[in-house]
Design a protein around this motif. Structure first.
Motif, PDB file in Angstrom:
ATOM      1  N   GLU A   1       0.829  -1.202   0.000  1.00  0.00           N
ATOM      2  CA  GLU A   1       0.000   0.000   0.000  1.00  0.00           C
ATOM      3  C   GLU A   1       0.867   1.256   0.000  1.00  0.00           C
ATOM      4  O   GLU A   1       1.781   1.392   0.808  1.00  0.00           O
ATOM      5  N   SER A   2       0.566   2.167  -0.913  1.00  0.00           N
ATOM      6  CA  SER A   2       1.361   3.393  -1.028  1.00  0.00           C
ATOM      7  C   SER A   2       0.616   4.631  -0.541  1.00  0.00           C
ATOM      8  O   SER A   2       1.117   5.742  -0.671  1.00  0.00           O
ATOM      9  N   GLU A   3      -0.562   4.428   0.026  1.00  0.00           N
ATOM     10  CA  GLU A   3      -1.344   5.573   0.493  1.00  0.00           C
ATOM     11  C   GLU A   3      -1.201   5.748   1.998  1.00  0.00           C
ATOM     12  O   GLU A   3      -1.212   4.776   2.756  1.00  0.00           O
TER      13      GLU A   3
END
Length: 294
Positions: free
Chosen positions: A53-55
């Motif tokens: 996950e990059s958020e």
């Protein structure tokens, strides 16, 4: 920097689409794995990466969320955050610290607030412009050190690449890092095979360049590319509209202040104030009514 041009054979890696199909290619990670290894200057081969996950969600109800371009973890558990920045951003290093500290906090929480055995975090920033004018190197690796330069901690490592500082001629490009940076800067400018450096035949670079070749696009990839172009054009249009609206508000504020001062002096007629200020008589009368009301 023109990253999209219908007359060019290759799409720039620095574009949103180019970054996604090379660094962010989940179905073929050969380029990403070798690029990461070169960027962190590791002698150990990265054999596997998993995208994560990059958020960053808002930490409170009123706080802002965030998102970085790419996040992944290798087979050793090393964490990688990669961010591309094409515009000038003097405070970019602060943003990198925010990303890395959030990732560290996430890992600590998962370990029930234990600090031993934490994996390494590599926060990588690739920038089109200089952010360290006092530093001559185009590639910098920063860790926690004391005033003597002695290493205190390397659990979190900050890596920056300033593309504008890379001036090497093709004949002097030898390392994987230099091959990567040269490719990022030159791919979209190459149109004929005689312009292709020999190292573009290396498997990891060949895989990436193939994704950027407009002549080899499938209908599905062409559609994805066109949608990216459309989204970028809309984003630019919206941003320009915001700039224009902000400029209009600033100009109106300046004119309002000018008219207000002229009305308070009481030496000119309404018509003279309007003419001198470059506004309509109605504009002056509206401000006058506001002054009377107040």
């Amino acid at each position: 920097m023109d990253l999209y041009n219908d007359n060019e054979r290759f799409i720039s890696i620095l574009s949103d689409y180019g970054f996604k199909v090379t660094f962010g290619n989940e179905s073929d990670t050969r380029f990403l794995r070798r690029a990461l290894q070169a960027l962190i200057q590791s002698p150990a081969t990265i054999t596997q990466v998993e995208f994560i996950e990059s958020e960053i969600p808002g930490l409170t109800r009123d706080s802002r969320s965030g998102v970085y371009d790419l996040a992944c973890v290798d087979e050793r558990g090393n964490q990688f955050i990669v961010e591309m920045q094409l515009s000038k951003y003097p405070d970019f290093i602060q943003r990198m610290k925010f990303y890395s500290f959030y990732r560290l906090n996430t890992l600590v929480r998962k370990g029930k607030y234990k600090f031993e055995g934490l994996p390494r975090i590599y926060c990588i920033g690739i920038l089109a412009f200089d952010i360290f004018p006092h530093v001559g190197d185009y590639h910098n690796v920063a860790m926690l050190r004391n005033e003597k330069g002695e290493l205190i901690d390397d659990q979190t490592t900050f890596i920056t690449v300033e593309l504008a500082k890379f001036k090497k001629r093709l004949a002097n490009v030898q390392t994987d890092l230099d091959k990567l940076i040269y490719t990022m800067k030159a791919t979209h400018k190459a149109t004929k095979p005689k312009q292709f450096p020999q190292f573009w035949n290396e498997e990891w670079l060949e895989a990436a360049i193939k994704e950027l070749d407009t002549r080899q696009m499938t209908p599905e990839k062409r559609m994805a590319y066109e949608m990216t172009l459309s989204a970028n054009a809309l984003a630019v249009e919206n941003e320009n509209r915001k700039i224009e609206e902000a400029e209009e508000r600033r100009e109106k504020l300046v004119k309002t202040e000018t008219v207000t001062k002229a009305l308070k002096r009481g030496k000119l007629t309404i018509e003279e104030i309007a003419e001198d200020s470059g506004v309509s008589v109605d504009f002056v009368l509206e401000i006058q009514r506001g002054l009377i009301k107040n």
